[in-house]
Design a protein around this motif. Structure first.
Motif, PDB file in Angstrom:
ATOM      1  N   ASP A 145       5.538 -10.032 -17.668  1.00 16.97           N
ATOM      2  CA  ASP A 145       6.534 -10.389 -16.667  1.00 16.97           C
ATOM      3  C   ASP A 145       6.304  -9.745 -15.313  1.00 16.97           C
ATOM      4  N   VAL A 146       5.156  -9.188 -15.142  1.00 20.02           N
ATOM      5  CA  VAL A 146       4.879  -8.501 -13.886  1.00 20.02           C
ATOM      6  C   VAL A 146       4.844  -9.505 -12.729  1.00 20.02           C
ATOM      7  N   LYS A 147       5.517  -9.129 -11.647  1.00 22.19           N
ATOM      8  CA  LYS A 147       5.618 -10.038 -10.506  1.00 22.19           C
ATOM      9  C   LYS A 147       4.621  -9.702  -9.405  1.00 22.19           C
ATOM     10  N   SER A 148       4.082  -8.500  -9.476  1.00 19.14           N
ATOM     11  CA  SER A 148       3.192  -8.061  -8.398  1.00 19.14           C
ATOM     12  C   SER A 148       2.288  -6.959  -8.947  1.00 19.14           C
ATOM     13  N   ILE A 149       1.151  -6.801  -8.338  1.00 18.65           N
ATOM     14  CA  ILE A 149       0.168  -5.841  -8.850  1.00 18.65           C
ATOM     15  C   ILE A 149      -0.173  -4.809  -7.788  1.00 18.65           C
ATOM     16  N   SER A 150      -0.133  -3.556  -8.187  1.00 17.12           N
ATOM     17  CA  SER A 150      -0.543  -2.495  -7.275  1.00 17.12           C
ATOM     18  C   SER A 150      -1.871  -1.913  -7.733  1.00 17.12           C
ATOM     19  N   GLY A 151      -2.745  -1.757  -6.787  1.00 16.71           N
ATOM     20  CA  GLY A 151      -4.030  -1.148  -7.080  1.00 16.71           C
ATOM     21  C   GLY A 151      -4.640  -0.684  -5.779  1.00 16.71           C
ATOM     22  N   VAL A 154      -7.577  -4.061  -2.349  1.00 16.24           N
ATOM     23  CA  VAL A 154      -8.596  -5.053  -2.681  1.00 16.24           C
ATOM     24  C   VAL A 154      -9.033  -5.735  -1.392  1.00 16.24           C
ATOM     25  N   SER A 156     -10.589  -8.959   0.724  1.00 17.45           N
ATOM     26  CA  SER A 156     -10.320 -10.396   0.632  1.00 17.45           C
ATOM     27  C   SER A 156     -11.191 -11.036  -0.443  1.00 17.45           C
ATOM     28  N   TYR A 159     -10.029 -10.104  -3.934  1.00 16.35           N
ATOM     29  CA  TYR A 159      -8.739 -10.710  -4.268  1.00 16.35           C
ATOM     30  C   TYR A 159      -8.908 -11.946  -5.140  1.00 16.35           C
ATOM     31  N   LEU A 163      -5.916  -9.857 -10.478  1.00 16.48           N
ATOM     32  CA  LEU A 163      -4.713 -10.251 -11.210  1.00 16.48           C
ATOM     33  C   LEU A 163      -3.659 -10.782 -10.254  1.00 16.48           C
ATOM     34  N   GLN A 164      -3.578 -10.171  -9.064  1.00 18.44           N
ATOM     35  CA  GLN A 164      -2.593 -10.617  -8.087  1.00 18.44           C
ATOM     36  C   GLN A 164      -2.830 -12.083  -7.729  1.00 18.44           C
ATOM     37  N   ASP A 168      -0.186 -15.066  -7.973  1.00 17.86           N
ATOM     38  CA  ASP A 168       0.143 -15.893  -6.808  1.00 17.86           C
ATOM     39  C   ASP A 168      -0.120 -17.368  -7.104  1.00 17.86           C
ATOM     40  N   ASN A 171       2.527 -19.091  -8.791  1.00 18.63           N
ATOM     41  CA  ASN A 171       3.765 -19.264  -8.031  1.00 18.63           C
ATOM     42  C   ASN A 171       3.591 -20.127  -6.779  1.00 18.63           C
ATOM     43  N   LEU A 172       2.387 -20.600  -6.547  1.00  9.59           N
ATOM     44  CA  LEU A 172       2.172 -21.371  -5.313  1.00  9.59           C
ATOM     45  C   LEU A 172       2.877 -22.716  -5.375  1.00  9.59           C
TER      46      LEU A 172
ATOM     47  N   LEU B  17       9.904 -18.527  -8.754  1.00  9.62           N
ATOM     48  CA  LEU B  17       9.289 -17.679  -7.733  1.00  9.62           C
ATOM     49  C   LEU B  17       8.230 -18.494  -7.013  1.00  9.62           C
ATOM     50  N   ALA B  19       5.233 -18.266  -3.968  1.00 13.69           N
ATOM     51  CA  ALA B  19       4.414 -17.317  -3.214  1.00 13.69           C
ATOM     52  C   ALA B  19       3.654 -18.013  -2.091  1.00 13.69           C
ATOM     53  N   GLY B  26      -8.454  -7.498   6.464  1.00  8.71           N
ATOM     54  CA  GLY B  26      -9.499  -7.384   5.464  1.00  8.71           C
ATOM     55  C   GLY B  26      -9.038  -7.565   4.042  1.00  8.71           C
ATOM     56  N   VAL B  28      -5.743  -9.592   1.354  1.00  6.87           N
ATOM     57  CA  VAL B  28      -4.862 -10.750   1.200  1.00  6.87           C
ATOM     58  C   VAL B  28      -3.431 -10.264   1.052  1.00  6.87           C
ATOM     59  N   ASN B 147       3.263  -8.067  -1.064  1.00  7.48           N
ATOM     60  CA  ASN B 147       2.107  -7.322  -1.573  1.00  7.48           C
ATOM     61  C   ASN B 147       0.967  -7.462  -0.576  1.00  7.48           C
ATOM     62  N   GLY B 150      -2.491  -4.729  -2.616  1.00  4.14           N
ATOM     63  CA  GLY B 150      -2.190  -3.785  -3.686  1.00  4.14           C
ATOM     64  C   GLY B 150      -1.093  -2.793  -3.355  1.00  4.14           C
ATOM     65  N   ASP B 167       9.309  -6.296 -11.463  1.00  6.68           N
ATOM     66  CA  ASP B 167       8.357  -5.528 -12.265  1.00  6.68           C
ATOM     67  C   ASP B 167       6.984  -5.584 -11.606  1.00  6.68           C
ATOM     68  N   GLY B 169       2.971  -4.231 -11.749  1.00  4.20           N
ATOM     69  CA  GLY B 169       1.936  -3.670 -12.603  1.00  4.20           C
ATOM     70  C   GLY B 169       1.030  -2.755 -11.809  1.00  4.20           C
ATOM     71  N   ILE B 171      -2.846  -1.382 -11.696  1.00  2.00           N
ATOM     72  CA  ILE B 171      -4.200  -1.688 -12.184  1.00  2.00           C
ATOM     73  C   ILE B 171      -4.783  -0.485 -12.928  1.00  2.00           C
ATOM     74  N   THR B 196      -0.901   2.275  -4.054  1.00  2.00           N
ATOM     75  CA  THR B 196      -1.957   2.854  -4.881  1.00  2.00           C
ATOM     76  C   THR B 196      -3.206   3.058  -4.035  1.00  2.00           C
TER      77      THR B 196
END
Lengths: 172, 275
Positions: A145-151, A154, A156, A159, A163-164, A168, A171-172, B17, B19, B26, B28, B147, B150, B167, B169, B171, B196
């Motif tokens: 159920d994750v809606k967004s990814i942090s890492g 990334v 371009s 990307y 996972l992001q 996306d 949801n497009l 949702l 997007a 540099g 997205v 976002n 990241g 929620d 995630g 990485i 992150t």
């Protein structure tokens, strides 16, 4: 730092207390018990103990309001003798904090923490320090159920395979 | 319990949702909004308008601050064609903010590259996210997730009017196609921002005091605001455990840090948020 947290909490509490003390010396005298702390001498006048006043700091720990134990008896002695005042319970991020100040001749001579405990009466945890964590402890988190990814950032190009991007695209 | 399902009021369908993505700085940028469900009033135009505002903001900031554009103000500063004294208010404002962060992090975060060139890129993306959030709120959008490469900032909920968190995630740096864990943003302790930083990716924008390498391969910071989260994540990667402890002592943040050997460190608040 643990000490820094405790000191700042104590100072905040003491500040509130001091303001209250300046505004309400008379009230404190009315409510104060007859135990003088100036030289450890017992005035013997404890029969006139006020409703909430007490020289026993531990009995004050649960009281939500300010209490005071001061040099009662004669008003003239108040200026010279040391008097202790309990601060209000101040809720902080780490739990409730209450301090007691000792005032002598108009100056604060001591600050003591009466209560540094959280709601469960455990010793207060000042620290929010990071501690080791097992991967298995966090893997329980569901990724469905994750809606967004942090890492880490990334590019371009990266990307496109991330996972992001997949989220996306859904949801497009 | 009698079967009265026909008489029950229909539970409102979950909003979809939607997007929109665009490229800037540099990377997205993705803006996600809940939109009305089919049959309702699909405000696709509103999503397009909101995304356009965010995109414009990123592009305008990139025009000023990109070191990849020879004609940008940042490039002219780097070449010495322009002095900071003569720089725009926008440039000086960010410079001031970056220097304040350098002080607060005792140098772990710095806007200067080892070669002495001023590089505010570590701050500008977070600044752009922050400004975008302000603009979205000013547009009357209460529920969104933004976002940028990241770094995540959210507002409201994916189900408007509810307390459902966004929620997010995190990485797994050891397997970048997988998640290490997740955290509910905009819920509980009120962390709305998650940033992150890693020592492997884009290593050029983190300059570790110990050039030998960082103690952490990845650091995620949760905070109320995205600039704090982003700056501290960068600072902790550069400054190691001492900076991690300074961050958790001095700011209302939660942290998940991945050591270079893969072991994890997490604040009690992070642990509580995950479980």
């Amino acid at each position: 730092m643990k000490a820094r947290g405790a000191v700042s909490a104590a100072l905040a509490s003491a500040g509130i207390l001091l303001a209250g003390w300046q505004a309400g010396v008379q009230i404190a005298e009315i409510r104060g018990s007859a135990a003088s702390t100036s030289a450890g001498t017992d005035t013997g006048g404890t029969g006139a103990t006020g409703a909430s006043g007490s020289s026993d700091s531990s009995s004050q720990a649960g009281a939500p309001a300010s209490g005071a134990s001061g040099a009662a008896g004669s008003a003239g002695a108040a200026a010279a003798a040391a008097a202790t005042y309990d601060g209000a319970m101040v809720p902080t991020r780490f739990g409730s904090v209450q301090v007691q100040i000792t005032v002598k001749a108009g100056a604060i001579t001591d600050v003591t923490a009466l209560q540094l405990t959280d709601d469960d009466r455990k010793s207060i945890q000042i620290s929010n320090r990071a501690a080791p964590l097992l991967r298995s402890e966090v893997l329980a988190a569901q990724s469905a159920d994750v809606k967004s990814i942090s890492g880490a950032t990334v590019t371009s190009n990266a990307y496109l395979t991330s996972l992001q991007a997949a989220i996306d695209a859904a949801n497009l | 319990m009698p079967r009265t399902s026909e008489n029950l009021p229909a539970t409102p369908p979950r909003p979809l949702l939607k997007a929109r993505t665009f490229q800037s700085m540099g990377t997205v940028i993705s803006l996600t909004l809940p939109v009305a469900t089919p049959g309702g009033n699909p405000p696709d135009d509103e999503l397009a308008a909101a995304a356009a505002v965010v995109e414009r903001l990123f592009r305008d900031l990139d025009q000023i601050f990109s070191l990849y554009r020879p004609d940008s103000e940042a490039s002219r500063l780097a070449r010495g064609d322009l002095s900071l004294r003569a720089a725009s208010a926008a440039m000086r404002g960010r410079y001031e903010e970056a220097m304040a962060w350098r002080l607060r992090t005792e140098g772990a975060f710095t806007p200067e590259r080892p070669d002495g060139v001023l590089d505010l890129s570590g701050l500008i993306k977070a600044h752009a996210i922050r400004e975008s959030g302000t603009s979205l709120l000013a547009l009357g959008r209460a529920d969104w997730c933004l976002n940028a490469g990241g770094d995540v900032l959210v507002s409201g909920s994916p189900v408007p009017g509810s307390y459902e968190p966004w929620d997010a995630g995190i990485i797994d740096p050891l397997a970048r196609g997988a998640l290490l864990t997740g955290y509910p943003l905009g819920h509980g302790r009120g962390h709305e921002a998650l940033a992150t930083s890693g020592s492997a990716e884009r290593g050029d924008h983190i300059w570790s005091a110990a050039a030998s390498g960082s103690e952490f391969m990845q650091v995620s910071v949760l905070a109320k605001d995205i600039v704090t989260a982003d700056v501290l994540a960068t600072a902790i990667v550069a400054g190691g455990v001492p900076m991690l402890n300074r961050a958790t002592d001095g700011w209302d943040v939660d942290v998940l840090a991945v050591r270079t050997d893969g072991r994890l460190l997490a604040t009690p608040g992070f642990r509580a948020g995950v479980s």
